[in-house]
Write a protein that holds these residues in place. Structure first.
Motif, PDB file in Angstrom:
ATOM      1  N   LEU A 300       0.845  -1.185   0.000  1.00 31.26           N
ATOM      2  CA  LEU A 300       0.000   0.000   0.000  1.00 31.26           C
ATOM      3  C   LEU A 300       0.886   1.243   0.000  1.00 31.26           C
ATOM      4  CD1 LEU A 300      -3.394   0.463   1.428  1.00 31.26           C
ATOM      5  CD2 LEU A 300      -1.749   2.276   1.924  1.00 31.26           C
ATOM      6  N   ARG A 301       0.599   2.152  -0.920  1.00 33.85           N
ATOM      7  CA  ARG A 301       1.389   3.370  -1.033  1.00 33.85           C
ATOM      8  C   ARG A 301       0.790   4.469  -0.155  1.00 33.85           C
ATOM      9  NH1 ARG A 301       4.400   6.501  -4.792  1.00 33.85           N
ATOM     10  NH2 ARG A 301       5.430   4.536  -5.332  1.00 33.85           N
ATOM     11  N   VAL A 302       1.567   4.937   0.793  1.00 36.28           N
ATOM     12  CA  VAL A 302       1.198   6.112   1.589  1.00 36.28           C
ATOM     13  C   VAL A 302       1.986   7.286   1.023  1.00 36.28           C
ATOM     14  CG1 VAL A 302       1.213   7.189   3.852  1.00 36.28           C
ATOM     15  CG2 VAL A 302       0.686   4.746   3.642  1.00 36.28           C
ATOM     16  N   SER A 303       1.280   8.213   0.404  1.00 37.77           N
ATOM     17  CA  SER A 303       1.967   9.323  -0.255  1.00 37.77           C
ATOM     18  C   SER A 303       2.326  10.442   0.712  1.00 37.77           C
ATOM     19  CB  SER A 303       1.101   9.888  -1.387  1.00 37.77           C
ATOM     20  OG  SER A 303      -0.137  10.357  -0.887  1.00 37.77           O
ATOM     21  N   GLN A 304       1.506  10.621   1.764  1.00 40.38           N
ATOM     22  CA  GLN A 304       1.784  11.676   2.729  1.00 40.38           C
ATOM     23  C   GLN A 304       1.320  11.265   4.119  1.00 40.38           C
ATOM     24  OE1 GLN A 304       0.052  15.018   0.047  1.00 40.38           O
ATOM     25  NE2 GLN A 304       1.484  16.053   1.398  1.00 40.38           N
TER      26      GLN A 304
END
Length: 331
Positions: A300-304
């Motif tokens: 899962l990509r957490v961008s911020q």
């Protein structure tokens, strides 16, 4: 405890940091969780600007459906967990039960599950709603199987980027739409077989070319009415078109001629309509996804990551659109 409280319906200025009463166990099957992170979802911004989702729900309210943290207290009849366990869940934040923009929450053990061991709290808090949504749309509503072609709109978004990975796990061929070359590289790294940059190419025409004029067996619309309308000619005859949004008054004559199955995925329905068996299934899905995550098949990509006090900024980012992956509050 500190919490971000929605004090009225309106813009981000209605989100106010306040000290509120820390919740305590009231039922023997409840767990108390020290929240370490809360995921931000578009539904949070819609509730803030449009109103709470339960009839007769009263403000002020704490938003945030997605949370992850550590259990600090358990009821006498809790059998699934112990103090110190790390859990993730989708619970509250819709106007009745307390949401997760806070330092602590109390929920029944039935609605939580153990976090993936390889995830941080921030990753875990970002995941439940999008995982359950993508799974429901692809497999429950969409019937996706190995060898079929799926078109996933907004493939770099919160739901889209996990949908690509889930579709890859079952052996589907994936076509994803994105807005930029950078996002195209991102979704390819997740397993997308073909990528359409919709700002440069007509999506339906490109899908037609990529599928040898057959169309996609399943189209997953995560965007809204315009994309839903444009997806009809990109869907194969006798195919399926699943949307997260209300298509409103779209002309469905071409969909009818194509004999399409049209489905809706609203993963909040089991909470809003009090459907416990359906919520049990959601928890089962999270357990399955945790297995995939710890096996290295799903990420899962957490961008911020923003501090709790910057919830207003988090809502601004979500409402601006075109976010890659997810935005999370660290607590």
């Amino acid at each position: 405890m500190k919490a971000i409280v929605m004090t009225a319906v309106g813009g981000t200025n209605v989100l106010v940091e306040q000290d509120i009463i820390e919740p305590q166990l009231t039922q023997s099957t409840e767990i108390k969780v020290r929240l370490h992170a809360a995921g931000i979802n578009p539904v949070d911004t819609k509730i803030r600007s449009g109103g709470l989702l339960y009839p007769n729900a009263l403000l002020p309210a704490v938003l945030g459906c997605d949370g992850a943290g550590e259990i600090v207290d358990i009821g006498d009849n809790v059998t699934e967990f112990k103090i110190g366990d790390k859990v993730w869940f989708c619970h509250g934040g819709l106007g009745r039960e307390q949401g997760n923009y806070a330092e602590y929450t109390v929920i029944d053990q039935r609605w939580a599950s153990l976090m993936p061991q390889s995830f941080t709290f921030q990753e875990a808090a970002a995941a439940p709603l999008v995982l359950i949504t993508a799974w429901g749309a692809l497999f429950e509503r969409g019937g996706l199987q190995a060898g079929q072609t799926v078109l996933i709109h907004a493939g770099a978004g919160g739901v889209g980027h996990v949908a690509i990975q889930l579709a890859k796990i079952v052996g589907a061929r994936i076509i994803a739409t994105v807005s930029s070359p950078e996002k195209a590289d991102f979704v390819k790294s997740l397993g997308a077989d073909e990528v359409i940059i919709y700002t440069q190419t007509d999506v339906a025409s490109e899908v037609d070319r990529l599928t040898a004029h057959q169309g996609a067996d399943l189209v997953f619309d995560t965007v809204g009415v315009d994309v839903f309308k444009a997806s009809i000619p990109a869907t194969a005859y006798f195919g399926r078109l699943v949307t997260l949004l209300d298509p409103k008054s779209v002309d469905l004559s071409e969909a009818r001629m194509r004999n399409l199955l049209i489905g809706f995925e609203v993963m909040l329905t089991p909470m809003l309509r009090d459907l416990p068996a359906a919520r049990d299934k959601h928890v089962t899905l999270l357990k399955q996804c945790a297995t995939y995550i710890d096996a290295g098949k799903l990420t899962l990509r957490v961008s911020q990551v923003l501090p709790l006090a910057q919830a207003k900024l988090a809502h601004d980012i979500i409402e601006a659109g075109h976010t890659t992956g997810k935005v999370v509050l660290a607590i």
